[in-house]
Design an enzyme around this catalytic site. Sequence first.
Site, PDB file in Angstrom:
ATOM      1  N   ASP A   1       0.855  -1.194   0.000  1.00 58.66           N
ATOM      2  CA  ASP A   1       0.000   0.000   0.000  1.00 58.66           C
ATOM      3  C   ASP A   1       0.896   1.252   0.000  1.00 58.66           C
ATOM      4  OD1 ASP A   1      -1.655   2.130   0.556  1.00 58.66           O
ATOM      5  OD2 ASP A   1      -2.679   1.168   2.258  1.00 58.66           O
TER       6      ASP A   1
ATOM      7  N   GLU B   1      29.812   6.605   6.066  1.00 60.46           N
ATOM      8  CA  GLU B   1      29.780   5.193   6.434  1.00 60.46           C
ATOM      9  C   GLU B   1      29.672   4.344   5.169  1.00 60.46           C
ATOM     10  OE1 GLU B   1      25.488   5.714   8.375  1.00 60.46           O
ATOM     11  OE2 GLU B   1      26.014   3.610   8.122  1.00 60.46           O
TER      12      GLU B   1
ATOM     13  N   CYS C   1      25.855   6.987  11.035  1.00 58.24           N
ATOM     14  CA  CYS C   1      25.297   8.285  10.625  1.00 58.24           C
ATOM     15  C   CYS C   1      25.790   9.433  11.499  1.00 58.24           C
ATOM     16  CB  CYS C   1      23.773   8.243  10.666  1.00 58.24           C
ATOM     17  SG  CYS C   1      23.103   6.914   9.691  1.00 58.24           S
TER      18      CYS C   1
ATOM     19  N   THR D   1      13.950   3.286   2.552  1.00 58.27           N
ATOM     20  CA  THR D   1      14.747   4.284   3.289  1.00 58.27           C
ATOM     21  C   THR D   1      16.147   4.461   2.693  1.00 58.27           C
ATOM     22  OG1 THR D   1      15.624   2.722   4.950  1.00 58.27           O
ATOM     23  CG2 THR D   1      13.510   3.726   5.428  1.00 58.27           C
TER      24      THR D   1
ATOM     25  N   SER E   1      16.409  -0.850  15.836  1.00 56.61           N
ATOM     26  CA  SER E   1      17.123   0.410  15.576  1.00 56.61           C
ATOM     27  C   SER E   1      16.225   1.613  15.844  1.00 56.61           C
ATOM     28  CB  SER E   1      17.678   0.445  14.149  1.00 56.61           C
ATOM     29  OG  SER E   1      16.654   0.526  13.191  1.00 56.61           O
TER      30      SER E   1
ATOM     31  N   HIS F   1      18.388  13.649  13.025  1.00 59.07           N
ATOM     32  CA  HIS F   1      18.866  12.709  12.004  1.00 59.07           C
ATOM     33  C   HIS F   1      17.625  12.045  11.407  1.00 59.07           C
ATOM     34  CE1 HIS F   1      20.568   9.445   9.877  1.00 59.07           C
ATOM     35  NE2 HIS F   1      20.126   8.530  10.731  1.00 59.07           N
TER      36      HIS F   1
ATOM     37  N   LYS G   1       8.714  10.436  15.711  1.00 61.25           N
ATOM     38  CA  LYS G   1       8.430   9.469  16.787  1.00 61.25           C
ATOM     39  C   LYS G   1       9.233   9.834  18.032  1.00 61.25           C
ATOM     40  CE  LYS G   1       8.074   5.287  13.893  1.00 61.25           C
ATOM     41  NZ  LYS G   1       7.321   4.180  14.438  1.00 61.25           N
TER      42      LYS G   1
ATOM     43  N   ASN H   1      17.432   8.762   2.844  1.00 61.57           N
ATOM     44  CA  ASN H   1      18.442   8.764   3.898  1.00 61.57           C
ATOM     45  C   ASN H   1      19.815   9.024   3.277  1.00 61.57           C
ATOM     46  OD1 ASN H   1      19.843   8.461   6.276  1.00 61.57           O
ATOM     47  ND2 ASN H   1      19.280   6.317   6.626  1.00 61.57           N
TER      48      ASN H   1
ATOM     49  N   SER I   1      23.981   4.623  14.336  1.00 60.36           N
ATOM     50  CA  SER I   1      23.786   3.279  14.873  1.00 60.36           C
ATOM     51  C   SER I   1      25.093   2.725  15.399  1.00 60.36           C
ATOM     52  CB  SER I   1      23.249   2.355  13.777  1.00 60.36           C
ATOM     53  OG  SER I   1      21.944   2.726  13.451  1.00 60.36           O
TER      54      SER I   1
HETATM   55  N1  CAA Z   1      -0.878   3.176   5.719  1.00 56.35           N
HETATM   56  C1  CAA Z   1      -0.260   3.984   6.607  1.00 56.35           C
HETATM   57  N2  CAA Z   1       0.732   3.537   7.452  1.00 56.35           N
HETATM   58  C2  CAA Z   1       1.118   2.247   7.333  1.00 56.35           C
HETATM   59  C3  CAA Z   1       0.510   1.376   6.424  1.00 56.35           C
HETATM   60  C4  CAA Z   1      -0.533   1.870   5.591  1.00 56.35           C
HETATM   61  N3  CAA Z   1      -1.159   1.102   4.700  1.00 56.35           N
HETATM   62  N4  CAA Z   1       1.089   0.158   6.562  1.00 56.35           N
HETATM   63  C5  CAA Z   1       2.043   0.282   7.540  1.00 56.35           C
HETATM   64  N5  CAA Z   1       2.053   1.546   8.001  1.00 56.35           N
HETATM   65  C6  CAA Z   1       2.913   2.123   9.038  1.00 56.35           C
HETATM   66  C7  CAA Z   1       3.116   1.190  10.215  1.00 56.35           C
HETATM   67  O1  CAA Z   1       2.031   1.270  11.131  1.00 56.35           O
HETATM   68  C8  CAA Z   1       4.399   1.753  10.773  1.00 56.35           C
HETATM   69  O2  CAA Z   1       4.121   2.924  11.500  1.00 56.35           O
HETATM   70  P1  CAA Z   1       4.649   3.069  13.013  1.00 56.35           P
HETATM   71  O3  CAA Z   1       6.133   2.810  12.953  1.00 56.35           O
HETATM   72  O4  CAA Z   1       4.314   4.468  13.374  1.00 56.35           O
HETATM   73  O5  CAA Z   1       3.959   2.031  13.799  1.00 56.35           O
HETATM   74  C9  CAA Z   1       5.165   2.187   9.537  1.00 56.35           C
HETATM   75  O6  CAA Z   1       4.215   2.271   8.487  1.00 56.35           O
HETATM   76  C10 CAA Z   1       6.249   1.216   9.131  1.00 56.35           C
HETATM   77  O7  CAA Z   1       5.687  -0.052   9.048  1.00 56.35           O
HETATM   78  P2  CAA Z   1       6.491  -1.333   9.510  1.00 56.35           P
HETATM   79  O8  CAA Z   1       7.067  -1.122  10.865  1.00 56.35           O
HETATM   80  O9  CAA Z   1       5.655  -2.534   9.309  1.00 56.35           O
HETATM   81  O10 CAA Z   1       7.646  -1.286   8.410  1.00 56.35           O
HETATM   82  P3  CAA Z   1       8.772  -2.308   8.073  1.00 56.35           P
HETATM   83  O11 CAA Z   1       8.727  -3.514   8.937  1.00 56.35           O
HETATM   84  O12 CAA Z   1       8.665  -2.524   6.619  1.00 56.35           O
HETATM   85  O13 CAA Z   1      10.144  -1.548   8.452  1.00 56.35           O
HETATM   86  C11 CAA Z   1      11.791   0.100   8.877  1.00 56.35           C
HETATM   87  C12 CAA Z   1      10.328  -0.138   8.559  1.00 56.35           C
HETATM   88  C13 CAA Z   1      12.154  -0.620  10.174  1.00 56.35           C
HETATM   89  C14 CAA Z   1      12.038   1.585   9.080  1.00 56.35           C
HETATM   90  C15 CAA Z   1      12.645  -0.414   7.685  1.00 56.35           C
HETATM   91  O14 CAA Z   1      12.417   0.398   6.594  1.00 56.35           O
HETATM   92  C16 CAA Z   1      14.127  -0.479   7.980  1.00 56.35           C
HETATM   93  O15 CAA Z   1      14.628  -1.486   8.482  1.00 56.35           O
HETATM   94  N6  CAA Z   1      14.883   0.625   7.652  1.00 56.35           N
HETATM   95  C17 CAA Z   1      16.327   0.679   7.852  1.00 56.35           C
HETATM   96  C18 CAA Z   1      16.689   0.908   9.322  1.00 56.35           C
HETATM   97  C19 CAA Z   1      16.369   2.307   9.797  1.00 56.35           C
HETATM   98  O16 CAA Z   1      16.188   3.232   9.016  1.00 56.35           O
HETATM   99  N7  CAA Z   1      16.329   2.493  11.133  1.00 56.35           N
HETATM  100  C20 CAA Z   1      16.095   3.799  11.691  1.00 56.35           C
HETATM  101  C21 CAA Z   1      16.782   3.979  13.036  1.00 56.35           C
HETATM  102  S1  CAA Z   1      18.539   3.623  12.884  1.00 56.35           S
HETATM  103  C22 CAA Z   1      19.220   5.072  12.243  1.00 56.35           C
HETATM  104  O17 CAA Z   1      18.634   6.100  12.341  1.00 56.35           O
HETATM  105  C23 CAA Z   1      20.519   4.975  11.527  1.00 56.35           C
HETATM  106  C24 CAA Z   1      20.248   4.978  10.082  1.00 56.35           C
HETATM  107  O18 CAA Z   1      20.234   6.027   9.443  1.00 56.35           O
HETATM  108  C25 CAA Z   1      19.994   3.700   9.432  1.00 56.35           C
END
Ligand code: CAA
Length: 437
Positions: free
Chosen positions: A53, A103, A135, A178, A227, A259, A268, A314, A356
């Site tokens: 979606d 990185e 980062c 991302t 993370s 960041h 968040k 990112n 991280s």
């Molecule tokens: N409509 C609206 N929202 C929806 C939706 C829909 N149809 N379906 C899902 N969502 C929402 C979910 O509710 C969720 O929101 P919340 O987090 O507010 O609950 C959001 O979309 C994401 O959904 P999921 O958690 O299911 O997503 P995912 O499992 O696919 O993973 C992620 C998301 C963890 C960010 C993934 O993209 C990822 O692993 N990214 C890389 C790691 C990262 O960026 N980490 C960030 C912190 S670490 C850091 O900052 C260092 C860095 O730069 C990496």
Amino acid sequence: MSTQNIKISATAAANTTTTSATTPLTVGIDRISFATPHYYLNLEELAEHRGIDPNKFTIGIGQSEQSVPPNHQDIVTLAAQAAFPLLPYIDSNRLKMLIVGTESGVDASKSSALYVQNLLKLTPWVRSIEVKEACYGGTAALMMACDYVRAHAEKNPQVLVIAADIARYGLATPGEVTQGAGAVAMLVSANPHVLKINDDSVVKSADIQDFWRPVYQDTALARGKFSTEQYIQFFCEVWQKYCAQNDCNFSDFAGLCFHLPYTKMGLKALKAAMDSCANSCSDSCDNSNLSESSRNRLLSRYETSTKYSRRVGNIYTGSLYLGLLSLLELDEFTCENSDLTALKSGDKIGLFSYGSGAVGEFFSGTIAPGFRDALFAREHADMLDSRVHLSVADYEEMFESVAPYAPEDFESSTSCREGASFFLDDITSQERHYSAR
Ligand code: CAA
């Protein structure tokens, strides 16, 4: 290092305001510019292609577009591209360090700063190094730069800091949405024209395994949920300690920048801190009276700070500074349609850096007089608006055509070179060759 009083001599190079013996030294970002590839992917189209979606990407994650680098661009060429507009402000006699925070470096030994120094034809009488902590590397470089300028104030030095990264998680992975690519270059000096960096930071480091990239691969590994939890926890902890240490609270800030691995992430953390402060603030953090107007101001400015990242993705080390740029360059337009007064000289901006592994740091900056005249807002808007839209198939092809992480010869594509001035031409016998337009 504490604030010092200095007298900059009358012979100090052009570009600096002469300071009297009683004026406290201010150090910070004198000029700031960013670069991103000329190609982008629409994330609603990616979502549809992956059977997801689109609202998950645009609302749940908060990303609309993603910059995609052609295979002649790596962090070296992006870093050079970002720093190029700063060249007229660099004084070869004053430039003492070039620090690249990254990185996604191209060599485990040689500093990418050396390639950048050569591409930009900078003075050889400079310390050219690379720093790494996920980062957080760009912030580590900025802090080193500010400390250097304070420590050698009598020589009125400049330091060029560049945060450059290409975020790659892999096709059809949870992290794919991302990804992103770009670089932010900052010229650091005394009497900065954009943002004074205050000597007030609080930093926390801890050995955790939330995101990492082994040296033998070019895609990152992430415990995604973990993370995000760690990011929030680090922010809440450094924010509380910062408030206690500096005797301040949310109301002292005109805006907060984070960041931004994706634009929902900082929100968040901000909401978590605001809510915990509103509900349970201890005497060490007097935020219990967070007013509605402070809350609205910080949420509105947070939104403004995310506008560039929403389109770029990112850029790891540069993401916090891309957020800062977005806020400084777009605030005036956002304020036209709101009750907010536009940012002005003396306003305080809070900055949260997270890398991280992990290091989290919160510090503040004070906006300099006439800061808008020192920005490259028009150029940045043009750069983003002129990017070429890629189909998902073209993005996948570009993604997979990257220079190999293997001892193989490689020649980059001679097409898709518009919008760039520096190129990785080839890798021959494991040596990289670059050129400038
Ligand atoms: N409509 C609206 N929202 C929806 C939706 C829909 N149809 N379906 C899902 N969502 C929402 C979910 O509710 C969720 O929101 P919340 O987090 O507010 O609950 C959001 O979309 C994401 O959904 P999921 O958690 O299911 O997503 P995912 O499992 O696919 O993973 C992620 C998301 C963890 C960010 C993934 O993209 C990822 O692993 N990214 C890389 C790691 C990262 O960026 N980490 C960030 C912190 S670490 C850091 O900052 C260092 C860095 O730069 C990496």
